[in-house]
Design an enzyme around this catalytic site. Structure first.
Site, PDB file in Angstrom:
ATOM      1  N   GLN A 126     -10.649   0.488  22.445  1.00  0.00           N
ATOM      2  CA  GLN A 126     -10.899  -0.926  22.203  1.00  0.00           C
ATOM      3  C   GLN A 126      -9.586  -1.702  22.078  1.00  0.00           C
ATOM      4  O   GLN A 126      -8.751  -1.361  21.239  1.00  0.00           O
ATOM      5  CB  GLN A 126     -11.697  -1.073  20.903  1.00  0.00           C
ATOM      6  CG  GLN A 126     -12.098  -2.492  20.568  1.00  0.00           C
ATOM      7  CD  GLN A 126     -12.756  -2.573  19.193  1.00  0.00           C
ATOM      8  OE1 GLN A 126     -12.334  -1.922  18.244  1.00  0.00           O
ATOM      9  NE2 GLN A 126     -13.801  -3.375  19.073  1.00  0.00           N
ATOM     10  N   GLU A 244     -26.173  -4.722  16.195  1.00  0.00           N
ATOM     11  CA  GLU A 244     -26.811  -4.023  15.092  1.00  0.00           C
ATOM     12  C   GLU A 244     -26.131  -2.691  14.755  1.00  0.00           C
ATOM     13  O   GLU A 244     -26.081  -1.782  15.567  1.00  0.00           O
ATOM     14  CB  GLU A 244     -28.251  -3.751  15.510  1.00  0.00           C
ATOM     15  CG  GLU A 244     -29.140  -3.370  14.387  1.00  0.00           C
ATOM     16  CD  GLU A 244     -30.485  -3.015  14.961  1.00  0.00           C
ATOM     17  OE1 GLU A 244     -31.014  -1.994  14.563  1.00  0.00           O
ATOM     18  OE2 GLU A 244     -30.970  -3.764  15.830  1.00  0.00           O
ATOM     19  N   SER A 381     -12.361  -6.769   7.801  1.00  0.00           N
ATOM     20  CA  SER A 381     -11.954  -6.342   6.457  1.00  0.00           C
ATOM     21  C   SER A 381     -12.993  -6.793   5.432  1.00  0.00           C
ATOM     22  O   SER A 381     -13.803  -7.680   5.693  1.00  0.00           O
ATOM     23  CB  SER A 381     -10.597  -6.942   6.100  1.00  0.00           C
ATOM     24  OG  SER A 381     -10.731  -8.333   5.886  1.00  0.00           O
ATOM     25  N   ASN A 382     -12.967  -6.166   4.261  1.00  0.00           N
ATOM     26  CA  ASN A 382     -13.939  -6.539   3.226  1.00  0.00           C
ATOM     27  C   ASN A 382     -13.763  -7.989   2.781  1.00  0.00           C
ATOM     28  O   ASN A 382     -14.728  -8.628   2.352  1.00  0.00           O
ATOM     29  CB  ASN A 382     -13.828  -5.571   2.048  1.00  0.00           C
ATOM     30  CG  ASN A 382     -14.507  -4.237   2.358  1.00  0.00           C
ATOM     31  OD1 ASN A 382     -14.824  -3.957   3.518  1.00  0.00           O
ATOM     32  ND2 ASN A 382     -14.740  -3.434   1.343  1.00  0.00           N
ATOM     33  N   GLU A 383     -12.539  -8.516   2.919  1.00  0.00           N
ATOM     34  CA  GLU A 383     -12.330  -9.938   2.600  1.00  0.00           C
ATOM     35  C   GLU A 383     -13.114 -10.814   3.584  1.00  0.00           C
ATOM     36  O   GLU A 383     -13.755 -11.793   3.187  1.00  0.00           O
ATOM     37  CB  GLU A 383     -10.837 -10.290   2.663  1.00  0.00           C
ATOM     38  CG  GLU A 383     -10.008  -9.748   1.501  1.00  0.00           C
ATOM     39  CD  GLU A 383      -9.703  -8.258   1.615  1.00  0.00           C
ATOM     40  OE1 GLU A 383      -9.897  -7.688   2.705  1.00  0.00           O
ATOM     41  OE2 GLU A 383      -9.295  -7.657   0.604  1.00  0.00           O
TER      42      GLU A 383
END
Lengths: 398, 359
Positions: A126, A244, A381-383
């Site tokens: 990717q 999904e 990212s979780n942010e």
């Protein structure tokens, strides 16, 4: 309300378990459990084995050679594979590019590339992130300039997972510098053997080499390798990213990890007793287990509503955040369970140690702890995930 | 009340900081020149320091610079044990330790001892050592090994732990060496009929001396981790000020800015814990251990937070081997695996404070 799988789901789960029991080599599963790097051949063999069984492209429509499983079946399969420590199915061709080509590829592209993904002829990677475009992906700068029947590509991609094994890369490239950031991007398929491409490995803090920089210098890409329309690449990229992802929570990985932590804590001694019997440690295990039980159910609720036709939205982001927090907590616990034995730096282990126990094997728990800091950084990212959740609840208001 | 360093301590801090900032690496001989080793010992052993605050100054600087030299394990831990136990015949060795002229390794922990100092299975009989020691730090460079073995008593009994000063190249020692996460080197050692001579015996009852030296090592380890956390935090601040995403510096994103604030608040908590520990190093055993356990527990918790947050806020670049942050993060986290971890010290703190020690 029915909290459990249906009879046919359970029969399917048992079938998957039996298959894994029979087909998954024990030493390979152990390598996966220790989070050791797998060889290209090990990935390819597992890919071929699943293909032969017809269990490879579980999310693909039948018309393209897929199994076209429902979301519940896929969830069961992914969870069982993770719990059995099966090698992960490299997602770039099957889970990412495949669905994009199904929806936006030309008939020629579908006919040529899709079978090659299935039979393992191509290993895709990717080309999204760049040094200056991480969370802010739309600011990417890699250029593709039209020149006759070719695009000429210049720039640099980074964090390309397993790029060292790939022969093909799908890339987001800028084809219009004047348009708004998201509107001048195109989606190109590029042959890694083309002149002007250089792969530079990035060594991570645990000593592993799984990500790479990919440099493009006047790489000529035939125009037939453009997917969809020029300057519409962002739409396809978003489709790919939001496609999904039922396994985003990694419940199976968490269960396998927690089981390994408990095994370790049974064999590690504290004040002469198994660490698992130490009240403080047992409490730490229990808290994570309680979190995991609830998250597994959150995951099933979302799987179940997806099976009823509802597309998950912010729920995917919620599962990503909570799932990575739990998995990282398990890595932390496992590292601490090992005590002083966690100290050896182990980018590999000894195949045949003369010692009764291999210190490097014990040290893997630290390598895995540091390596899995990536879980909350990659894949949005979780942010970024938290921003998506907050925006949904609060709108644009400040 | 006065929380300032003495003039001598400040001078040592300044010169050490300058030397470590200039040098490519913290060469052992340069450390000796700066007076690092003599700062670890009191005048009674020929040193010029030896207090908890002397240790705190030295190791905070080594931690800030990301040093991987085994000063704590070799010079402080082993050095202090030898200084405490050795008799006249070892005077020359103590001199070498204080001059930074010898490398040592402490072969004490075993596969099932975890962080307990009193748990020793290896035994000595007929003047021969047999058994295995785990993760012996600095074993490759060491000229001598300090080897513990039971001359008597049950596996976890306080008495009966003998200590020997054994040349590292003695016959019968098999060494399995490896690097450590966060830097440095260690080995697992197998002892097979290693012949001991009378002059190698340091003590037949060494646990109290081991615990004393271990206490100094805890102060040093906490200070070193504090220094490493200072660097990780300042690297993170610098990165957030300069890295731009979505058209503005990351520092402008409140969610990140507040997490940096938390890191800075915790850093001051850690500094206070180190001061408390250093100030109680020479107190009575219970008071000393209560403060040391408080510090080691808190540093372990804060260390995990600062290491993980630093990596997270850097993103991918924080995960790379090439960028220095990862080195500091590893040092900070792996410090929890030395001299007792968060839980070990939490339990010890509970038992000590339950025993009625006033804070």
């Amino acid at each position: 309300m029915e909290l459990n799988y249906s009879t046919s789901d359970i029969a399917f789960r048992d079938e998957v378990r039996a298959f894994l029991n029979e087909s998954l080599d024990e030493s390979l599963a152990e390598k996966v459990a220790l989070d050791l790097p797998l060889s290209k051949a090990e990935y390819e063999n597992w890919h071929a084995l699943l293909h032969a069984k017809g269990w490879l492209a579980t999310n693909w429509p039948k018309q393209f050679g897929g199994a076209e499983w429902g979301v519940v079946q896929r969830h069961i399969f992914e969870e069982e594979c993770a719990m059995a420590n099966a090698p992960r199915i490299v997602p770039f061709g099957l889970a990412m590019l495949g669905p994009v080509l199904h929806k936006f590829g030309s008939a020629e592209q579908q006919a040529y590339w899709l079978p090659r993904i299935l039979n393992g002829d191509d290993w895709w990677c990717q080309g999204y992130s760049e040094p200056g475009a991480g969370s802010d992906l739309a600011s990417l700068k890699t250029q593709a300039v039209r020149d006759g029947d070719h695009y000429v590509v210049n720039g640099q991609k980074t964090w390309t997972t397993l790029g060292q094994f790939a022969n093909m890369i799908f890339c987001l490239v800028r084809t219009d510098n004047d348009a708004k950031a998201q509107e001048g991007i195109s989606f190109l398929l590029i042959d890694m053997d083309d002149p002007g491409i250089e792969v530079r490995p990035i060594v991570l803090i645990d000593g592993s080499v799984e990500v790479n920089e990919i440099w493009f210098s006047d790489v000529r890409v035939p125009v037939e390798n453009l997917v969809g329309e020029e300057n519409k690449g962002w739409t396809y990229a978003k489709y790919l990213l939001t496609h999904e992802r039922t396994n985003i929570a990694g419940v199976g990985f968490a269960r396998a990890g927690l089981a390994a932590a408990k095994r370790l804590a049974r064999n590690e001694f504290s004040a002469g007793k198994p660490l698992l019997e130490n009240a403080l440690f047992a409490a730490r295990v229990a808290e994570i287990e309680i979190d995991l039980m609830a998250m597994a159910t959150t995951n099933l609720r979302i799987v179940s509503s997806a099976a009823q036709g509802q597309a998950p939205g912010i729920e995917s982001s919620m599962l990503k955040v909570k799932g990575t927090i739990i998995r990282q907590a398990i890595n932390d616990l496992t590292r601490r369970a090992a005590g002083r034995s966690a100290m050896p730096f182990a980018s590999e282990v000894l195949e045949h140690s003369q010692l009764p126990s291999d210190p490097l094997r014990a040290g893997r728990v630290s390598s895995e702890y540091f390596n899995n800091r990536k879980l909350s950084i990659y894949g949005g990212s979780n942010e970024i995930q938290r921003q998506i959740i907050a925006k949904d609840a609060l709108g644009g208001g400040r | 009340m006065n929380y300032n360093l003495s003039d001598e301590q400040r001078m040592l801090q300044d010169s050490l900081r300058r030397m470590l900032a200039d040098g490519d690496d913290s060469a052992w001989s340069q450390l000796a020149e700066q007076g690092v080793f003599s700062a670890l010992f009191g005048e009674e052993h020929g040193g010029l320091g030896g207090s908890g605050f002397d240790l705190a100054v030295v190791f905070e600087e080594l931690g800030r610079a990301g040093s991987v030299d085994p000063v704590i394990e070799s010079s402080l831990l082993c050095g202090r044990i030898i200084a405490e136990l050795a008799s006249e015949k070892h005077a020359a060795l103590i001199e070498r330790v204080v001059a930074g002229d010898v490398q040592l390794a402490f072969a004490h922990s075993e596969a099932t001892s975890r962080y307990d100092l009193n748990r020793v299975e290896m035994h000595v009989s007929n003047h021969q050592l047999n058994g295995r020691k785990s993760v012996v730090i600095n074993a490759d460079a060491a000229e001598f090994l300090l080897v513990s073995a039971r001359s008597g008593g049950e596996v976890d009994e306080r008495s009966g732990i003998a200590l020997y000063l054994v040349p590292a190249d003695s016959a019968g020692i098999t060494r399995f060496s490896y690097d450590l996460t966060g830097g440095g080197q260690a080995a697992d050692l197998i002892f097979e009929n290693v012949q001991l001579s009378e002059h190698e015996l340091l003590s037949t009852n060494a646990l109290t001396a081991i615990e004393q030296a271990n206490a100094a090592a805890i102060v040093a380890q906490c200070a070193e981790t504090l220094g490493a956390m200072e660097t990780a935090t300042s690297m993170t601040c610098e990165y957030l000020r300069t890295r731009t995403q979505f058209g503005r510096p990351l520092a402008m994103f409140q969610a990140l800015a507040h997490r940096v604030s938390d890191m800075l608040i915790e850093l001051e908590q850690a500094r206070s814990a180190v001061i408390l520990a250093a100030g109680h190093l020479d107190a009575d055993t219970k008071t000393r251990d209560l403060h040391l356990s408080a510090a080691k527990n808190l540093l372990g918790r804060i260390g995990k937070q600062i290491a993980e947050e630093s990596i997270q806020m850097h993103g991918g670049i924080g995960m790379t081997d090439e960028y220095r942050l990862g080195h500091f993060a590893k040092k900070i986290v792996m410090a929890d695996h030395r001299y007792g971890d968060v839980d070990f010290h939490l339990e010890r703190f509970i038992s000590l404070s339950a025993a009625g020690n006033p804070l």
